[in-house]
Write a protein that holds these residues in place. Structure first.
Motif, PDB file in Angstrom:
ATOM      1  N   ARG A  15      13.549 -15.678   6.020  1.00  8.82           N
ATOM      2  CA  ARG A  15      12.895 -15.596   4.716  1.00  8.82           C
ATOM      3  C   ARG A  15      11.608 -14.773   4.751  1.00  8.82           C
ATOM      4  O   ARG A  15      11.383 -13.939   3.878  1.00  8.82           O
ATOM      5  N   ALA A  16      10.749 -14.986   5.721  1.00  4.30           N
ATOM      6  CA  ALA A  16       9.474 -14.258   5.780  1.00  4.30           C
ATOM      7  C   ALA A  16       9.700 -12.758   5.895  1.00  4.30           C
ATOM      8  O   ALA A  16       9.026 -11.969   5.214  1.00  4.30           O
ATOM      9  N   ALA A  17      10.650 -12.346   6.710  1.00  8.21           N
ATOM     10  CA  ALA A  17      10.945 -10.917   6.856  1.00  8.21           C
ATOM     11  C   ALA A  17      11.462 -10.334   5.551  1.00  8.21           C
ATOM     12  O   ALA A  17      11.097  -9.217   5.171  1.00  8.21           O
ATOM     13  N   PHE A  18      12.301 -11.079   4.835  1.00  3.32           N
ATOM     14  CA  PHE A  18      12.806 -10.626   3.543  1.00  3.32           C
ATOM     15  C   PHE A  18      11.647 -10.444   2.561  1.00  3.32           C
ATOM     16  O   PHE A  18      11.532  -9.398   1.911  1.00  3.32           O
ATOM     17  N   LEU A  19      10.797 -11.444   2.444  1.00  2.00           N
ATOM     18  CA  LEU A  19       9.684 -11.373   1.493  1.00  2.00           C
ATOM     19  C   LEU A  19       8.721 -10.241   1.830  1.00  2.00           C
ATOM     20  O   LEU A  19       8.197  -9.585   0.924  1.00  2.00           O
ATOM     21  N   ASP A  20       8.481  -9.988   3.110  1.00  2.00           N
ATOM     22  CA  ASP A  20       7.630  -8.858   3.507  1.00  2.00           C
ATOM     23  C   ASP A  20       8.292  -7.531   3.141  1.00  2.00           C
ATOM     24  O   ASP A  20       7.646  -6.630   2.607  1.00  2.00           O
ATOM     25  N   TYR A  38       8.487  -9.587 -12.404  1.00  2.00           N
ATOM     26  CA  TYR A  38       9.410  -9.287 -11.307  1.00  2.00           C
ATOM     27  C   TYR A  38       8.903 -10.044 -10.088  1.00  2.00           C
ATOM     28  O   TYR A  38       7.921  -9.649  -9.463  1.00  2.00           O
ATOM     29  N   VAL A  39       9.553 -11.154  -9.772  1.00  2.00           N
ATOM     30  CA  VAL A  39       9.014 -12.076  -8.782  1.00  2.00           C
ATOM     31  C   VAL A  39      10.102 -12.541  -7.815  1.00  2.00           C
ATOM     32  O   VAL A  39      11.168 -12.981  -8.244  1.00  2.00           O
ATOM     33  N   PHE A  40       9.812 -12.444  -6.533  1.00  2.00           N
ATOM     34  CA  PHE A  40      10.585 -13.100  -5.488  1.00  2.00           C
ATOM     35  C   PHE A  40       9.660 -14.189  -4.946  1.00  2.00           C
ATOM     36  O   PHE A  40       8.566 -13.888  -4.463  1.00  2.00           O
ATOM     37  N   SER A  41      10.084 -15.445  -5.020  1.00  2.00           N
ATOM     38  CA  SER A  41       9.223 -16.556  -4.638  1.00  2.00           C
ATOM     39  C   SER A  41       9.937 -17.476  -3.659  1.00  2.00           C
ATOM     40  O   SER A  41      11.093 -17.849  -3.891  1.00  2.00           O
ATOM     41  N   PRO A  42       9.259 -17.889  -2.588  1.00  2.00           N
ATOM     42  CA  PRO A  42       9.891 -18.814  -1.655  1.00  2.00           C
ATOM     43  C   PRO A  42      10.096 -20.173  -2.312  1.00  2.00           C
ATOM     44  O   PRO A  42       9.221 -20.683  -3.012  1.00  2.00           O
ATOM     45  N   ASP A  43      11.250 -20.760  -2.100  1.00  2.00           N
ATOM     46  CA  ASP A  43      11.544 -22.103  -2.593  1.00  2.00           C
ATOM     47  C   ASP A  43      10.793 -23.097  -1.703  1.00  2.00           C
ATOM     48  O   ASP A  43      11.015 -23.127  -0.492  1.00  2.00           O
ATOM     49  N   PRO A  44       9.910 -23.911  -2.280  1.00  2.00           N
ATOM     50  CA  PRO A  44       9.146 -24.844  -1.443  1.00  2.00           C
ATOM     51  C   PRO A  44       9.994 -25.964  -0.842  1.00  2.00           C
ATOM     52  O   PRO A  44       9.541 -26.662   0.064  1.00  2.00           O
ATOM     53  N   ARG A  49      15.548 -20.257   1.282  1.00  2.00           N
ATOM     54  CA  ARG A  49      15.892 -19.888  -0.096  1.00  2.00           C
ATOM     55  C   ARG A  49      14.726 -19.186  -0.790  1.00  2.00           C
ATOM     56  O   ARG A  49      13.577 -19.585  -0.659  1.00  2.00           O
ATOM     57  N   ILE A  50      15.064 -18.131  -1.547  1.00  2.00           N
ATOM     58  CA  ILE A  50      14.106 -17.352  -2.327  1.00  2.00           C
ATOM     59  C   ILE A  50      14.569 -17.372  -3.773  1.00  2.00           C
ATOM     60  O   ILE A  50      15.755 -17.157  -4.059  1.00  2.00           O
ATOM     61  N   MET A  51      13.641 -17.622  -4.679  1.00  2.00           N
ATOM     62  CA  MET A  51      13.946 -17.622  -6.101  1.00  2.00           C
ATOM     63  C   MET A  51      13.580 -16.242  -6.671  1.00  2.00           C
ATOM     64  O   MET A  51      12.531 -15.689  -6.348  1.00  2.00           O
TER      65      MET A  51
END
Length: 100
Positions: A15-20, A38-44, A49-51
Motif C-alpha cells: 500500500r505505501a509504495a502504491f500511495l507514493d 481526486y483522492v486516494f486514501s488509505p483505509d484505516p 486497501r485504498i479508497m
C-alpha cells in the motif's frame, strides 16, 4: 456531475509504495479542468486497501483525464506495483443536496 469511487487492494506490504507512486498523477489530475476532487486514501481498517474518490463536472472532463499524458504514464507505473485487485465504479449524479 460524475463520481468515480471504489477500492484498490494491494498485496501485503504494497500500500505505501502504491500511495507514493500515485502522487504525481494525483497532483497533475487536480489541475485538470473539470476535476473537483481526486483522492486516494488509505483505509484505516485494512492495511492493504485504498479508497478512491473522484468528482468530475461531466463525461467530457473524465474522458480528457483518461486521454491525458499523466494518466498514460500512471498506467505504465501501476504495472510494477503490487495490486491484488480493484473495484471502481462511475456514478452519474443529477442533483446534489447539502447535508451540512
Amino acid at each position: 456531475m460524475l463520481i468515480v469511487a471504489g477500492t484498490i487492494v494491494t498485496q501485503p506490504g504494497g500500500r505505501a509504495a502504491f500511495l507514493d507512486a500515485v502522487q504525481p498523477m494525483v497532483a497533475a489530475t487536480l489541475n485538470e479542468v473539470g476535476c473537483s476532487e481526486y483522492v486516494f486514501s488509505p483505509d484505516p481498517n485494512d492495511d492493504n486497501r485504498i479508497m478512491l474518490y473522484e468528482l468530475w463536472d461531466g463525461q467530457a472532463s473524465l474522458d480528457a483525464h483518461f486521454a491525458s499524458d499523466h494518466m498514460a504514464a500512471w498506467q505504465e507505473t501501476r504495472k510494477g506495483l503490487a495490486v491484488a485487485g480493484a473495484s471502481i465504479n462511475k456514478y452519474t449524479i443529477d442533483s446534489v443536496e447539502s447535508l451540512g
